[in-house]
Design an enzyme around this catalytic site. Structure first.
Site, mmCIF file in Angstrom:
data_model
loop_
_atom_site.group_PDB
_atom_site.id
_atom_site.type_symbol
_atom_site.label_atom_id
_atom_site.label_comp_id
_atom_site.label_asym_id
_atom_site.label_seq_id
_atom_site.Cartn_x
_atom_site.Cartn_y
_atom_site.Cartn_z
ATOM 1 N N CYS A 211 0.086 3.927 2.660
ATOM 2 C CA CYS A 211 0.561 3.475 3.978
ATOM 3 C C CYS A 211 2.021 3.874 4.177
ATOM 4 O O CYS A 211 2.404 4.361 5.242
ATOM 5 C CB CYS A 211 0.448 1.951 4.110
ATOM 6 S SG CYS A 211 -1.237 1.329 3.999
ATOM 7 N N CYS B 177 0.831 -1.211 0.000
ATOM 8 C CA CYS B 177 0.000 0.000 0.000
ATOM 9 C C CYS B 177 0.867 1.263 0.000
ATOM 10 O O CYS B 177 1.565 1.542 0.965
ATOM 11 C CB CYS B 177 -0.924 -0.060 1.225
ATOM 12 S SG CYS B 177 -1.579 1.503 1.787
#
Ligand code: ZN
Length: 142
Positions: free
Chosen positions: A72, A69
């Site tokens: 993230c 991700c």
């Protein structure tokens, strides 16, 4: 002044440390590993997270993330900054949602990153997305 609380990165135990002892390089009462006074967020399992949430005398912020991700990764340095600034008064941990899905399911995870704040063993608030600093600070303060 109230005791501060640090999670031992080695054994997961929560240690209370009085502020005047911070300069003595405090170690974990259980496993004797040196405590990370910068409180760098570490990855924990579902079991470790549940133990932490139950036993922590200070609020716990959980960063639910995934290794693939991008957002993230983008928000991770900000999360680490907040953890360091609030070391002893907040415990920040990360959960890899591809490996650990139980607590993620309990908070109704809809995507990553998701941030969840626990206090006194209870879920206080959940926010989805790579939040900007003011939103993260508001979440911690809630
Ligand atoms: Zn320890």
């Amino acid at each position: 002044m109230a005791d501060l609380a640090y999670r031992c990165a080695a054994c997961g135990g929560v240690n209370r440390v009085s502020p005047e002892r911070l300069s003595d390089r405090p170690t974990c009462g259980r496993c004797k590993a040196p405590l990370d006074l910068e409180a760098r967020p570490v990855d924990v399992s579902d079991d470790a997270l549940e133990r932490l949430v139950r036993s922590s005398p200070v609020p716990v912020l959980v960063d639910f993330h995934a290794t693939w991700c991008g957002p993230c990764k983008m928000v991770a340095p900000l999360v680490a900054d907040l953890a360091r600034e609030r070391a002893g008064r907040l415990i920040v941990v990360k959960v890899d949602t591809d490996r650990h899905q139980r607590v993620a399911g309990q908070v109704g995870l809809q995507g990553v990153p998701t941030f969840a704040l626990f206090r006194g063993g209870n879920l206080v608030k959940v926010e989805v997305g790579a939040l900007p600093r003011p939103r993260l600070e508001a979440l911690i303060a809630s």
